[in-house]
Design an enzyme around this catalytic site. Structure first.
Site, PDB file in Angstrom:
ATOM      1  N   HIS A 126      -3.883  -0.152   2.671  1.00 39.32           N
ATOM      2  CA  HIS A 126      -4.899  -0.140   3.726  1.00 39.32           C
ATOM      3  C   HIS A 126      -5.720  -1.416   3.619  1.00 39.32           C
ATOM      4  O   HIS A 126      -5.972  -1.922   2.535  1.00 39.32           O
ATOM      5  CB  HIS A 126      -5.835   1.069   3.554  1.00 39.32           C
ATOM      6  CG  HIS A 126      -6.608   1.378   4.779  1.00 39.32           C
ATOM      7  ND1 HIS A 126      -7.779   0.733   5.102  1.00 39.32           N
ATOM      8  CD2 HIS A 126      -6.357   2.228   5.795  1.00 39.32           C
ATOM      9  CE1 HIS A 126      -8.227   1.200   6.240  1.00 39.32           C
ATOM     10  NE2 HIS A 126      -7.386   2.099   6.691  1.00 39.32           N
ATOM     11  N   ASP A 176      -1.977   8.146   7.295  1.00 39.14           N
ATOM     12  CA  ASP A 176      -0.694   8.425   7.954  1.00 39.14           C
ATOM     13  C   ASP A 176       0.352   9.024   7.020  1.00 39.14           C
ATOM     14  O   ASP A 176       1.423   9.419   7.482  1.00 39.14           O
ATOM     15  CB  ASP A 176      -0.146   7.128   8.573  1.00 39.14           C
ATOM     16  CG  ASP A 176      -1.027   6.659   9.708  1.00 39.14           C
ATOM     17  OD1 ASP A 176      -1.477   5.505   9.688  1.00 39.14           O
ATOM     18  OD2 ASP A 176      -1.301   7.487  10.596  1.00 39.14           O
TER      19      ASP A 176
HETATM   20  C1  SDX Z   1      -3.931   2.767   9.825  1.00 36.22           C
HETATM   21  O1  SDX Z   1      -7.643  -0.508   9.675  1.00 36.22           O
HETATM   22  C2  SDX Z   1      -7.714   0.820   9.745  1.00 36.22           C
HETATM   23  O2  SDX Z   1      -8.764   1.387   9.551  1.00 36.22           O
HETATM   24  C3  SDX Z   1      -6.433   1.499  10.171  1.00 36.22           C
HETATM   25  C4  SDX Z   1      -6.440   3.029  10.104  1.00 36.22           C
HETATM   26  C5  SDX Z   1      -7.380   3.649  11.126  1.00 36.22           C
HETATM   27  O3  SDX Z   1      -7.797   4.748  10.921  1.00 36.22           O
HETATM   28  O4  SDX Z   1      -7.552   3.001  12.225  1.00 36.22           O
HETATM   29  O5  SDX Z   1      -6.792   3.434   8.804  1.00 36.22           O
HETATM   30  C6  SDX Z   1      -5.040   3.583  10.421  1.00 36.22           C
HETATM   31  O6  SDX Z   1      -3.446   1.862  10.494  1.00 36.22           O
HETATM   32  C7  SDX Z   1      -3.508   3.032   8.396  1.00 36.22           C
HETATM   33  C8  SDX Z   1      -2.404   2.045   7.888  1.00 36.22           C
HETATM   34  C9  SDX Z   1      -1.034   2.527   8.388  1.00 36.22           C
HETATM   35  N1  SDX Z   1      -0.023   1.524   8.085  1.00 36.22           N
HETATM   36  C10 SDX Z   1       0.944   1.716   7.150  1.00 36.22           C
HETATM   37  O7  SDX Z   1       0.984   2.687   6.391  1.00 36.22           O
HETATM   38  C11 SDX Z   1       2.002   0.605   7.095  1.00 36.22           C
HETATM   39  C12 SDX Z   1       2.251   0.215   5.633  1.00 36.22           C
HETATM   40  N2  SDX Z   1       1.040  -0.479   5.107  1.00 36.22           N
HETATM   41  C13 SDX Z   1       0.975  -1.875   5.281  1.00 36.22           C
HETATM   42  O8  SDX Z   1       1.825  -2.564   6.095  1.00 36.22           O
HETATM   43  C14 SDX Z   1      -0.356  -2.528   4.889  1.00 36.22           C
HETATM   44  O9  SDX Z   1      -0.792  -1.929   3.738  1.00 36.22           O
HETATM   45  C15 SDX Z   1      -1.450  -2.521   5.941  1.00 36.22           C
HETATM   46  C16 SDX Z   1      -0.980  -3.105   7.215  1.00 36.22           C
HETATM   47  C17 SDX Z   1      -1.970  -1.134   6.157  1.00 36.22           C
HETATM   48  C18 SDX Z   1      -2.602  -3.383   5.392  1.00 36.22           C
HETATM   49  O10 SDX Z   1      -2.138  -4.665   5.298  1.00 36.22           O
HETATM   50  P1  SDX Z   1      -3.086  -5.883   4.810  1.00 36.22           P
HETATM   51  O11 SDX Z   1      -4.471  -5.424   4.573  1.00 36.22           O
HETATM   52  O12 SDX Z   1      -2.857  -7.036   5.739  1.00 36.22           O
HETATM   53  O13 SDX Z   1      -2.527  -6.209   3.400  1.00 36.22           O
HETATM   54  P2  SDX Z   1      -1.276  -7.120   3.122  1.00 36.22           P
HETATM   55  O14 SDX Z   1      -0.171  -6.842   4.106  1.00 36.22           O
HETATM   56  O15 SDX Z   1      -1.743  -8.536   2.998  1.00 36.22           O
HETATM   57  O16 SDX Z   1      -0.774  -6.570   1.685  1.00 36.22           O
HETATM   58  C19 SDX Z   1      -1.398  -7.009   0.468  1.00 36.22           C
HETATM   59  C20 SDX Z   1      -0.286  -6.935  -0.573  1.00 36.22           C
HETATM   60  C21 SDX Z   1       0.945  -7.751  -0.156  1.00 36.22           C
HETATM   61  O17 SDX Z   1       1.646  -8.109  -1.358  1.00 36.22           O
HETATM   62  P3  SDX Z   1       1.318  -9.590  -2.048  1.00 36.22           P
HETATM   63  O18 SDX Z   1       1.497 -10.613  -0.927  1.00 36.22           O
HETATM   64  O19 SDX Z   1      -0.101  -9.472  -2.543  1.00 36.22           O
HETATM   65  O20 SDX Z   1       2.355  -9.703  -3.138  1.00 36.22           O
HETATM   66  O21 SDX Z   1       0.181  -5.579  -0.704  1.00 36.22           O
HETATM   67  C22 SDX Z   1       1.543  -5.506  -0.278  1.00 36.22           C
HETATM   68  C23 SDX Z   1       1.815  -6.729   0.545  1.00 36.22           C
HETATM   69  O22 SDX Z   1       3.195  -7.087   0.491  1.00 36.22           O
HETATM   70  N3  SDX Z   1       1.655  -4.262   0.519  1.00 36.22           N
HETATM   71  C24 SDX Z   1       2.684  -3.419   0.462  1.00 36.22           C
HETATM   72  C25 SDX Z   1       2.348  -2.375   1.321  1.00 36.22           C
HETATM   73  N4  SDX Z   1       1.150  -2.614   1.891  1.00 36.22           N
HETATM   74  C26 SDX Z   1       0.723  -3.793   1.389  1.00 36.22           C
HETATM   75  N5  SDX Z   1       3.842  -3.462  -0.243  1.00 36.22           N
HETATM   76  C27 SDX Z   1       4.673  -2.408  -0.057  1.00 36.22           C
HETATM   77  N6  SDX Z   1       4.432  -1.330   0.753  1.00 36.22           N
HETATM   78  C28 SDX Z   1       3.272  -1.298   1.462  1.00 36.22           C
HETATM   79  N7  SDX Z   1       3.021  -0.262   2.264  1.00 36.22           N
END
Ligand code: SDX
Length: 429
Positions: free
Chosen positions: A307, A364
């Site tokens: 998140h 989710d």
């Molecule tokens: C919602 O913003 C909100 O409030 C949203 C929400 C709401 O109520 O409106 O809470 C609802 O959208 C919840 C999120 C649902 N999405 C998912 O579950 C999809 C999977 N999660 C991700 O894609 C990710 O965690 C996000 C999009 C939710 C957040 O992404 P960020 O903040 O841009 O973080 P990032 O992509 O830069 O990740 C940071 C690190 C990265 O690795 P490094 O580059 O540091 O090595 O964490 C890793 C990412 O690769 N990472 C994951 C991961 N999520 C982040 N690695 C594997 N699996 C994951 N799910």
């Protein structure tokens, strides 16, 4: 402690005010940065950038805190109705009994949609994704209510538009579902609760009186409350930016529905179930999926994990996980996918990659399991999220409008070609 921030650029020092929020968050106000220094800031995804000052929802990502207008999500999910929470978000306080009665009654009597909209649904292909239908239908509401397009936003027009939208979105959502299952549309019934009426329109059939199951009604009431707002997330920021051009509420919320659809945002609840189903079908060890999620060369992500704000447990996920156990137990359902979800959570939360990055289950991760148990098809999961998020989108749009915030128009750092002369077609290589 100084309430200004100092910046030194090309040997010159500049001062910018520091703002302190109600919960002591700190922000540097750079609204005069370009005018005084000629510089802009760059922050892809706005990870460090505040877009507004808002009094609606407070998140503390480090400590897993979520409050709507100061009330904790745990209390609201346990003790409130969705109508009370919708009123709280939009008007700022919990309603007294007269206010709640008026609000509920007004919404109840606006649940019908224009009969012409049936022809819109008939035009969609069978199997059309309900989010595509919902965003189109919400935007088209503005064509039936032209007074909603009035940019000077008369307070009475806004109030009526807000009540119409809250009333009609469940009707449209249920029609999208009925379109794809080939069953007749059910008209709203005014003697049912907001959630009960949605259930009636979703699962009722003309041949018999639909019986609202209190277990399902209570579960949906709680799920809608848990999704109702979440400060400046992707879809809410979209609603605010679209509304900042003085576009009407229907079009602004339609844009929010489209933003929510993405699998990185609200579409994740559908993606989680698809992921868990794939894990079950393939039968490979859970660790192999965790390893794929950590592999930068693999596009696979653990959907429902991570998140932007929560670097600890999403408080909503904790509540939904318990609700999933309760609802499946009450309905006598044993869903192997729930067991896989719990095992996957256990493996991930002991893996250094996830722990180091603060990747915990989000809202989710478990919600789809309850929707599934309630008989909602996977492609309707994000529609359920949108129904819950609607009062939050409305509250944020209303706050932006009342505060007369400027049109949202970010700057950029240009990295393209510098000035060059035109080349005639026959001189190009
Ligand atoms: C919602 O913003 C909100 O409030 C949203 C929400 C709401 O109520 O409106 O809470 C609802 O959208 C919840 C999120 C649902 N999405 C998912 O579950 C999809 C999977 N999660 C991700 O894609 C990710 O965690 C996000 C999009 C939710 C957040 O992404 P960020 O903040 O841009 O973080 P990032 O992509 O830069 O990740 C940071 C690190 C990265 O690795 P490094 O580059 O540091 O090595 O964490 C890793 C990412 O690769 N990472 C994951 C991961 N999520 C982040 N690695 C594997 N699996 C994951 N799910």
């Amino acid at each position: 402690m100084s309430d200004t921030a100092r910046l030194i650029l090309e040997g010159q020092e500049y001062e910018f005010p520091v703002l302190t929020g109600a919960e002591n968050e700190k922000a540097i106000d750079i609204s005069k940065l370009r005018g005084t220094t000629g510089y802009i800031t760059l922050d892809p995804g706005f990870k460090n950038t505040g877009s507004t000052q808002s009094g609606i929802t407070y998140l503390d990502g480090e400590n897993g805190i979520l409050r709507y207008r100061g009330y904790s999500i745990e209390e609201l999910a346990e003790k409130a109705s969705f109508m009370e929470v919708a009123y709280l978000l939009i008007y700022g306080d919990l309603p007294n009994s007269d206010q709640l009665a008026y609000f509920t009654d007004s919404i109840t009597h606006h649940t019908l949609v224009h009969e012409n909209m049936k022809r819109f649904f008939d035009a969609f292909p069978l199997g059309a994704h309900p989010m595509g239908m919902l965003s189109s239908m919400v935007a088209s509401l503005s064509t039936f209510y032209p007074e909603s397009q009035n940019p000077n936003r008369d307070i009475t027009d806004i109030e009526l538009t807000i009540h119409r939208l809250i009333a009609k979105m469940p009707t449209l959502a249920a029609q999208a579902y009925k379109h794809n299952v080939g069953l007749p549309t059910m008209y709203p019934k005014n003697n049912l609760s907001y959630v009960g009426n949605f259930m009636h329109m979703m699962w009722g059939v003309p041949a018999e009186d639909y019986e609202v199951d209190p277990i399902i009604e209570s579960a949906l009431n709680k799920l809608f409350i848990l999704h109702a707002d979440h400060e400046q997330n992707c879809s809410t920021s979209t609603v605010r930016v679209v509304g900042s051009s003085q576009a009407n509420l229907y079009s602004s919320v339609s844009a929010g529905v489209s933003a929510l659809w993405g699998p990185l945002h609200g579409g994740a609840n559908q993606a989680v179930i698809e992921m868990l189903e794939a894990i079950r079908a393939e039968g490979s060890p859970l660790q192999s999926w965790i390893d794929r999620a950590k592999d930068k060369t693999d596009s696979f992500r653990l959907m429902g994990f991570g998140h932007r704000v929560y670097k600890n447990f999403d408080p909503r996920a904790r509540i939904i996980k318990k609700a999933a156990d309760d609802v499946l137990g009450q309905l006598g359902i044993n869903d192997p996918v729930l067991d896989i979800a719990k095992q996957l959570e256990e493996v991930a939360l002991h893996d250094e990659y996830f722990v180091k990055r603060g990747l915990y289950p989000n809202v989710d991760f478990y919600s789809g399991i309850i929707y599934r148990a309630l008989g909602i098809p996977t492609d309707m999961f994000t529609v359920m999220f949108a129904l819950g998020r609607l009062p939050g989108w409305i509250a944020q749009w209303k706050e932006m409008t009342e505060n007369r915030e400027p049109i949202g128009r970010p700057r950029q750092v240009y990295t393209g070609a510098t000035q060059r002369d035109f080349v005639a077609l026959n001189n190009r290589s």
